[in-house]
Design a protein around this motif. Sequence first.
Motif, PDB file in Angstrom:
ATOM      1  N   LYS A  98      13.231 -14.949 -14.644  1.00 52.60           N
ATOM      2  CA  LYS A  98      13.140 -13.931 -15.941  1.00 52.60           C
ATOM      3  C   LYS A  98      12.166 -12.701 -15.795  1.00 52.60           C
ATOM      4  O   LYS A  98      11.353 -12.381 -16.751  1.00 52.60           O
ATOM      5  N   CYS A  99      12.260 -12.096 -14.745  1.00 50.51           N
ATOM      6  CA  CYS A  99      11.563 -10.808 -14.373  1.00 50.51           C
ATOM      7  C   CYS A  99      12.622  -9.579 -14.104  1.00 50.51           C
ATOM      8  O   CYS A  99      13.569  -9.886 -13.524  1.00 50.51           O
ATOM      9  N   PRO A 100      12.000  -8.533 -14.481  1.00 48.86           N
ATOM     10  CA  PRO A 100      12.560  -7.185 -14.179  1.00 48.86           C
ATOM     11  C   PRO A 100      12.898  -7.015 -12.440  1.00 48.86           C
ATOM     12  O   PRO A 100      11.965  -7.531 -11.882  1.00 48.86           O
ATOM     13  N   PHE A 101      13.720  -6.633 -11.945  1.00 51.89           N
ATOM     14  CA  PHE A 101      14.070  -6.295 -10.628  1.00 51.89           C
ATOM     15  C   PHE A 101      14.454  -4.932 -10.126  1.00 51.89           C
ATOM     16  O   PHE A 101      14.991  -4.264 -10.838  1.00 51.89           O
ATOM     17  N   PHE A 102      13.726  -4.541  -9.063  1.00 50.17           N
ATOM     18  CA  PHE A 102      13.850  -3.343  -8.593  1.00 50.17           C
ATOM     19  C   PHE A 102      14.297  -3.510  -6.982  1.00 50.17           C
ATOM     20  O   PHE A 102      13.484  -4.154  -6.374  1.00 50.17           O
ATOM     21  N   GLU A 103      15.161  -2.638  -6.454  1.00 50.14           N
ATOM     22  CA  GLU A 103      15.169  -2.522  -5.083  1.00 50.14           C
ATOM     23  C   GLU A 103      14.930  -1.163  -4.762  1.00 50.14           C
ATOM     24  O   GLU A 103      15.822  -0.349  -5.152  1.00 50.14           O
ATOM     25  N   ILE A 104      14.062  -0.899  -3.802  1.00 50.09           N
ATOM     26  CA  ILE A 104      13.535   0.466  -3.797  1.00 50.09           C
ATOM     27  C   ILE A 104      13.316   0.960  -2.272  1.00 50.09           C
ATOM     28  O   ILE A 104      13.245  -0.103  -1.318  1.00 50.09           O
ATOM     29  N   SER A 105      12.934   2.148  -2.043  1.00 51.80           N
ATOM     30  CA  SER A 105      12.586   2.523  -0.666  1.00 51.80           C
ATOM     31  C   SER A 105      11.572   3.550  -0.839  1.00 51.80           C
ATOM     32  O   SER A 105      11.386   4.474  -1.496  1.00 51.80           O
ATOM     33  N   ALA A 106      10.202   2.682  -0.772  1.00 52.19           N
ATOM     34  CA  ALA A 106       8.982   3.705  -0.734  1.00 52.19           C
ATOM     35  C   ALA A 106       8.889   4.943   0.165  1.00 52.19           C
ATOM     36  O   ALA A 106       8.480   5.963  -0.061  1.00 52.19           O
ATOM     37  N   ARG A 107       9.739   4.760   1.522  1.00 52.42           N
ATOM     38  CA  ARG A 107       9.936   5.738   2.266  1.00 52.42           C
ATOM     39  C   ARG A 107      10.626   7.296   1.705  1.00 52.42           C
ATOM     40  O   ARG A 107      10.337   8.099   1.801  1.00 52.42           O
ATOM     41  N   THR A 109       9.301   4.527  -7.033  1.00 53.34           N
ATOM     42  CA  THR A 109       8.196   3.992  -7.136  1.00 53.34           C
ATOM     43  C   THR A 109       7.505   4.351  -8.708  1.00 53.34           C
ATOM     44  O   THR A 109       6.782   3.355  -9.331  1.00 53.34           O
ATOM     45  N   VAL A 110       7.636   5.463  -9.149  1.00 59.78           N
ATOM     46  CA  VAL A 110       7.283   5.863 -10.520  1.00 59.78           C
ATOM     47  C   VAL A 110       7.982   4.893 -11.442  1.00 59.78           C
ATOM     48  O   VAL A 110       7.334   4.656 -12.177  1.00 59.78           O
ATOM     49  N   ALA A 111       9.314   4.793 -11.540  1.00 61.64           N
ATOM     50  CA  ALA A 111      10.011   3.708 -12.239  1.00 61.64           C
ATOM     51  C   ALA A 111       9.362   2.437 -12.341  1.00 61.64           C
ATOM     52  O   ALA A 111       9.568   1.825 -13.308  1.00 61.64           O
ATOM     53  N   VAL A 112       9.006   1.972 -11.177  1.00 58.48           N
ATOM     54  CA  VAL A 112       8.662   0.556 -11.122  1.00 58.48           C
ATOM     55  C   VAL A 112       7.103   0.382 -12.020  1.00 58.48           C
ATOM     56  O   VAL A 112       7.120  -0.346 -13.037  1.00 58.48           O
ATOM     57  N   THR A 149       0.773  -1.273   0.025  1.00 60.62           N
ATOM     58  CA  THR A 149      -0.061  -0.168  -0.191  1.00 60.62           C
ATOM     59  C   THR A 149       0.740   1.437   0.114  1.00 60.62           C
ATOM     60  O   THR A 149       0.570   2.103  -0.720  1.00 60.62           O
ATOM     61  N   ALA A 150       1.908   1.262   0.572  1.00 57.40           N
ATOM     62  CA  ALA A 150       2.970   2.379   0.485  1.00 57.40           C
ATOM     63  C   ALA A 150       3.294   2.690  -0.651  1.00 57.40           C
ATOM     64  O   ALA A 150       3.568   3.820  -1.131  1.00 57.40           O
ATOM     65  N   ILE A 151       3.883   1.845  -1.248  1.00 62.18           N
ATOM     66  CA  ILE A 151       4.429   1.841  -2.864  1.00 62.18           C
ATOM     67  C   ILE A 151       3.108   2.324  -3.506  1.00 62.18           C
ATOM     68  O   ILE A 151       3.554   3.524  -4.486  1.00 62.18           O
ATOM     69  N   THR A 152       1.804   1.992  -3.515  1.00 64.50           N
ATOM     70  CA  THR A 152       0.767   2.265  -4.304  1.00 64.50           C
ATOM     71  C   THR A 152       0.452   3.670  -4.076  1.00 64.50           C
ATOM     72  O   THR A 152       0.363   4.647  -4.952  1.00 64.50           O
ATOM     73  N   VAL A 153       0.171   4.083  -2.817  1.00 63.75           N
ATOM     74  CA  VAL A 153      -0.098   5.357  -2.474  1.00 63.75           C
ATOM     75  C   VAL A 153       1.224   6.400  -2.581  1.00 63.75           C
ATOM     76  O   VAL A 153       0.817   7.607  -3.155  1.00 63.75           O
ATOM     77  N   ARG A 154       2.254   5.973  -2.516  1.00 60.65           N
ATOM     78  CA  ARG A 154       3.551   6.849  -2.964  1.00 60.65           C
ATOM     79  C   ARG A 154       3.517   7.211  -4.468  1.00 60.65           C
ATOM     80  O   ARG A 154       3.553   8.190  -5.043  1.00 60.65           O
ATOM     81  N   PHE A 155       3.063   6.425  -4.973  1.00 58.98           N
ATOM     82  CA  PHE A 155       2.805   6.354  -6.824  1.00 58.98           C
ATOM     83  C   PHE A 155       1.632   7.513  -6.941  1.00 58.98           C
ATOM     84  O   PHE A 155       2.104   8.203  -7.989  1.00 58.98           O
ATOM     85  N   ILE A 156       0.524   7.390  -6.377  1.00 62.01           N
ATOM     86  CA  ILE A 156      -0.598   7.924  -6.714  1.00 62.01           C
ATOM     87  C   ILE A 156      -0.341   9.495  -6.168  1.00 62.01           C
ATOM     88  O   ILE A 156      -0.769  10.502  -6.700  1.00 62.01           O
ATOM     89  N   THR A 157      -0.009   9.773  -5.067  1.00 65.40           N
ATOM     90  CA  THR A 157      -0.097  10.989  -4.146  1.00 65.40           C
ATOM     91  C   THR A 157       1.279  11.438  -3.911  1.00 65.40           C
ATOM     92  O   THR A 157       1.413  12.874  -3.287  1.00 65.40           O
ATOM     93  N   LYS A 158       2.161  10.908  -4.324  1.00 66.18           N
ATOM     94  CA  LYS A 158       3.864  11.148  -3.916  1.00 66.18           C
ATOM     95  C   LYS A 158       4.064  11.421  -2.289  1.00 66.18           C
ATOM     96  O   LYS A 158       5.115  11.641  -2.120  1.00 66.18           O
ATOM     97  N   ARG A 159       3.127  11.099  -1.732  1.00 61.57           N
ATOM     98  CA  ARG A 159       3.467  11.101  -0.065  1.00 61.57           C
ATOM     99  C   ARG A 159       3.541   9.759   0.277  1.00 61.57           C
ATOM    100  O   ARG A 159       3.230   8.637  -0.343  1.00 61.57           O
TER     101      ARG A 159
END
Length: 239
Positions: free
Chosen positions: A165-174, A180-183, A36-46
């Motif tokens: 055979k999947c793309p991989f990201f290591e991120i910090s939603a915080r 998160t946008v890149a994902v 949820t943190a990733i999703t909300v970060r993408f949508i609201t920037k918060r």
Amino acid sequence: MTSNFQLPRPLKRAQQLASGRTVRVAILGQGAVGKTAITVRFITKRFIGEYDPTLETIYRHVSLVDGECVHFEVLDTAGQEEDAMLIEEKIKWAEGFVIVYSVTDRCSFDEVLRLRFLISHIYSSLKRPHSDAPPPVLIVANKKDLQYDRMVTTEEGDGIARALKCPFFEISARDSYEETVAVFNLLYREMVTSGALPSFRRKASSKLMDKIPRIPSTSTVGLSARSFNRSSMKDFLTD
């Protein structure tokens, strides 16, 4: 994995929202990994750190990817153990997937393999007239900012992603809105290039999916209902 990406430009004109392709994305993973943190970060920037882990929501958000207006429908799953029928309906609903684990939780990392198998198994049984290509899946390791609590190395995450055979990201939603946008941008590109998107807008796959609340990115009511954070309502609004 490093990847070129473009931030979505503000959509200021109402008529811009009328056109564009709608894509369905499911965020899968164990509870408390930051879906949820990733999703909300993408949508609201918060970044909002605390959520009710038992609720599921479909968030609606419009973004520009490579100059194209994209209507994202993002299913934020609860991440709890559920029967096969429920998870099957959610996987059938989506056209692209993000499997999230936390670098601080090895059990959530071990769950990646099972979820990837479920997606492949369920999609292989579907008759899809528009494409025989498997659905795009990204593997995302979240909470890289918690280095002292880390239990899963970057090399392990990259290794399982290569094996699957999947793309991989290591991120910090915080720490990073851009990550998160890149994902989501990369997932959309994968959906386009793989031919996973139908040429027409299909209906919801079941009554079950119709029952999941849908929240537009302009709504503050739904987001506040998802959160137990003490921040004021203005924290949920986009700039």
